[in-house]
Scaffold this motif. Structure first.
Motif, PDB file in Angstrom:
ATOM      1  N   LEU A 118       6.081 -59.588  18.414  1.00  0.00           N
ATOM      2  CA  LEU A 118       6.282 -58.804  19.626  1.00  0.00           C
ATOM      3  C   LEU A 118       6.811 -59.511  20.953  1.00  0.00           C
ATOM      4  O   LEU A 118       7.584 -58.976  21.618  1.00  0.00           O
ATOM      5  CB  LEU A 118       5.031 -58.086  19.888  1.00  0.00           C
ATOM      6  CG  LEU A 118       4.521 -57.041  18.795  1.00  0.00           C
ATOM      7  CD1 LEU A 118       3.249 -56.529  18.933  1.00  0.00           C
ATOM      8  CD2 LEU A 118       5.797 -55.965  18.629  1.00  0.00           C
ATOM      9  N   ALA A 119       6.295 -60.764  21.184  1.00  0.00           N
ATOM     10  CA  ALA A 119       6.471 -61.401  22.227  1.00  0.00           C
ATOM     11  C   ALA A 119       8.058 -61.804  22.297  1.00  0.00           C
ATOM     12  O   ALA A 119       8.746 -62.079  23.557  1.00  0.00           O
ATOM     13  CB  ALA A 119       5.878 -62.679  22.215  1.00  0.00           C
ATOM     14  N   GLN A 120       8.649 -61.733  21.073  1.00  0.00           N
ATOM     15  CA  GLN A 120      10.335 -62.415  21.057  1.00  0.00           C
ATOM     16  C   GLN A 120      11.203 -60.899  20.685  1.00  0.00           C
ATOM     17  O   GLN A 120      12.253 -61.454  20.138  1.00  0.00           O
ATOM     18  CB  GLN A 120      10.337 -63.561  20.055  1.00  0.00           C
ATOM     19  CG  GLN A 120       9.559 -64.602  20.557  1.00  0.00           C
ATOM     20  CD  GLN A 120       9.546 -65.780  19.794  1.00  0.00           C
ATOM     21  OE1 GLN A 120      10.752 -66.739  19.680  1.00  0.00           O
ATOM     22  NE2 GLN A 120       8.759 -66.204  18.801  1.00  0.00           N
ATOM     23  N   LYS A 121      10.547 -59.945  20.340  1.00  0.00           N
ATOM     24  CA  LYS A 121      10.992 -58.893  19.913  1.00  0.00           C
ATOM     25  C   LYS A 121      12.532 -58.564  20.126  1.00  0.00           C
ATOM     26  O   LYS A 121      13.387 -58.253  19.847  1.00  0.00           O
ATOM     27  CB  LYS A 121      10.289 -57.579  19.681  1.00  0.00           C
ATOM     28  CG  LYS A 121      10.852 -56.191  18.904  1.00  0.00           C
ATOM     29  CD  LYS A 121       9.787 -55.195  18.971  1.00  0.00           C
ATOM     30  CE  LYS A 121      10.405 -53.953  18.047  1.00  0.00           C
ATOM     31  NZ  LYS A 121       9.613 -52.720  18.288  1.00  0.00           N
ATOM     32  N   ASP A 122      12.794 -58.497  21.509  1.00  0.00           N
ATOM     33  CA  ASP A 122      13.898 -58.014  22.200  1.00  0.00           C
ATOM     34  C   ASP A 122      15.131 -59.053  22.004  1.00  0.00           C
ATOM     35  O   ASP A 122      16.078 -58.574  21.779  1.00  0.00           O
ATOM     36  CB  ASP A 122      13.611 -57.717  23.719  1.00  0.00           C
ATOM     37  CG  ASP A 122      12.884 -56.611  24.070  1.00  0.00           C
ATOM     38  OD1 ASP A 122      12.642 -55.712  23.244  1.00  0.00           O
ATOM     39  OD2 ASP A 122      12.371 -56.647  25.082  1.00  0.00           O
ATOM     40  N   ARG A 123      14.794 -60.114  21.796  1.00  0.00           N
ATOM     41  CA  ARG A 123      15.769 -61.316  21.688  1.00  0.00           C
ATOM     42  C   ARG A 123      15.721 -61.491  20.033  1.00  0.00           C
ATOM     43  O   ARG A 123      17.314 -61.700  19.916  1.00  0.00           O
ATOM     44  CB  ARG A 123      14.908 -62.744  22.182  1.00  0.00           C
ATOM     45  CG  ARG A 123      15.917 -63.893  21.838  1.00  0.00           C
ATOM     46  CD  ARG A 123      15.455 -65.170  22.589  1.00  0.00           C
ATOM     47  NE  ARG A 123      14.089 -65.567  21.663  1.00  0.00           N
ATOM     48  CZ  ARG A 123      13.939 -66.237  20.467  1.00  0.00           C
ATOM     49  NH1 ARG A 123      15.221 -66.598  19.727  1.00  0.00           N
ATOM     50  NH2 ARG A 123      13.037 -66.491  19.915  1.00  0.00           N
ATOM     51  N   LEU A 124      14.796 -61.247  19.240  1.00  0.00           N
ATOM     52  CA  LEU A 124      15.231 -61.367  17.857  1.00  0.00           C
ATOM     53  C   LEU A 124      15.926 -60.146  17.277  1.00  0.00           C
ATOM     54  O   LEU A 124      16.901 -60.382  16.447  1.00  0.00           O
ATOM     55  CB  LEU A 124      14.032 -61.184  17.038  1.00  0.00           C
ATOM     56  CG  LEU A 124      13.033 -62.578  17.429  1.00  0.00           C
ATOM     57  CD1 LEU A 124      11.925 -62.454  16.716  1.00  0.00           C
ATOM     58  CD2 LEU A 124      13.701 -63.826  16.825  1.00  0.00           C
ATOM     59  N   ASN A 125      15.782 -59.074  17.837  1.00  0.00           N
ATOM     60  CA  ASN A 125      16.537 -57.663  17.580  1.00  0.00           C
ATOM     61  C   ASN A 125      16.419 -57.514  15.931  1.00  0.00           C
ATOM     62  O   ASN A 125      17.812 -56.856  15.435  1.00  0.00           O
ATOM     63  CB  ASN A 125      17.844 -57.703  18.112  1.00  0.00           C
ATOM     64  CG  ASN A 125      18.343 -56.150  18.186  1.00  0.00           C
ATOM     65  OD1 ASN A 125      17.740 -55.360  18.355  1.00  0.00           O
ATOM     66  ND2 ASN A 125      19.794 -56.296  17.978  1.00  0.00           N
TER      67      ASN A 125
END
Length: 345
Positions: A118-125
């Motif tokens: 969740l902390a990297q969700k936007d980056r991981l996509n």
């Protein structure tokens, strides 16, 4: 901060420059500060004259050189500590880390992985289940790296490590009339500051807490460096603080300015009334620019010392820039106090 090849080149050029001989004017028997670096119509230009003009420009380079050396030294110290610990166990250093650190890091559970995702969700996509394996490997590797750092920190804490590499220092004067705390303290913090600077406002309570924490061991001297191009009211505010000082209430007025919402002329006069200063004397002082030259002198000397923004600090001559955390100040102060108390000092 990023360091590039241009820094190495600049340091090389400076090193070569300051060791070059200029004709017969170079006297190798004289102290370095008295050595001539050029002659003009038979008149010598000496090393100390040159340094007076460029010390502010050289100081940031010296600080960068120190930081590079310090990081390299920390790596070498860690390497030596690992070698000693590994020798005691009879294994190689990498094997030691695997046994003492890596093997003790548990596998991440689903809750940890979900939080990591969740902390990297936007980056991981990408959906969680699709990259769960990669997340597991990345999360565990991050935990191992942190555990290794903690292990090395523990080795260093328990070892007899004496660091002799010293940071560069800049000799910076101050006004004894504007010193808070013990004027003869073993550690003196000199701040170049601006009453209109938000970062200066931010660090003000940090300084007060440090003075309370260290008592007579630390003194604090304030100097004016109004950034007139972006803070048009800062210079008059600095002059006003000097006018208040002329009536014996410098620090009271100083504190008022750092709690003020406005620094226009009417506000400055209002603060003087609040502190029960002689309003006519204060107004005359401000109108006549009685202390303008003194403020300009602080500004000039701060610039000469290499201060390009506010707040700028010198702790026993060691530079510290910006609204730093209490720990950043304490680290330097504690090192200075430890050196003062060391045998033979």
């Amino acid at each position: 901060m990023v360091y590039t090849g241009s820094l190495k080149f600049a340091l090389l050029v400076l090193t070569c420059f300051f060791h070059v001989e200029v004709g017969s004017a170079q006297n190798t028997d004289a102290p370095k500060s008295q050595q001539s670096v050029a002659t003009v119509a038979g008149q010598a230009i000496y090393e100390n004259e040159l340094l007076q003009n460029v010390q502010g420009q050289l100081f940031p380079l010296r600080n960068q050189e120190y930081e590079i050396k310090k990081r390299a030294l920390d790596t070498l110290i860690e390497q030596k500590l690992l070698e000693v610990a590994a020798k005691k166990k009879g294994v190689e250093t990498e094997k030691l880390l695997e046994q003492e650190v890596d093997a003790k890091v548990p596998e991440p559970n689903d809750a940890e992985l979900q939080a990591y995702y969740l902390a990297q969700k936007d980056r991981l996509n990408r959906p969680f289940e699709e990259i769960k394996v990669q997340l597991t490997l990345g999360f565990k590797q991050a935990k191992i790296q942190q555990a290794r750092q903690n292990y090395l920190k523990g080795l260093r804490t328990g070892a007899n490590v004496v660091v002799l590499l010293s940071p560069p220092r800049m000799q910076v004067g101050y006004d004894p009339a504007r010193v808070r705390g013990n004027p003869k303290a073993p550690v003196m913090i000199v701040e170049f500051s601006d009453y209109q600077c938000p970062y200066c406002h931010q660090v003000e309570p940090v300084i007060k807490d440090l003075l309370t924490k260290y008592g007579d061991k630390v003194g604090f001297a304030y100097r004016d460096l109004p950034l007139k191009q972006i803070h048009p009211q800062a210079e008059m505010a600095a002059e006003a603080s000097r006018c208040a000082g002329g009536q014996g209430k410098y620090w009271e007025y100083h504190d008022q300015l750092f709690n003020a919402s406005s620094l226009d002329r009417d506000a400055l006069l209002g603060y003087a009334c609040t502190l029960k200063l002689d309003d006519k004397q204060f107004d005359s002082c401000l109108t006549n620019g009685k202390y303008r030259a003194d403020v300009e002198r602080d500004l000039h000397e701060g610039t000469q010392a290499g201060v390009t923004g506010t707040p700028g600090f010198f702790i026993n001559g060691i530079s510290l820039s910006g609204a730093q955390s209490p720990d950043s100040f304490a680290r330097v102060i504690d090192q200075e106090l430890a050196q003062k108390q060391a045998p033979g000092r």
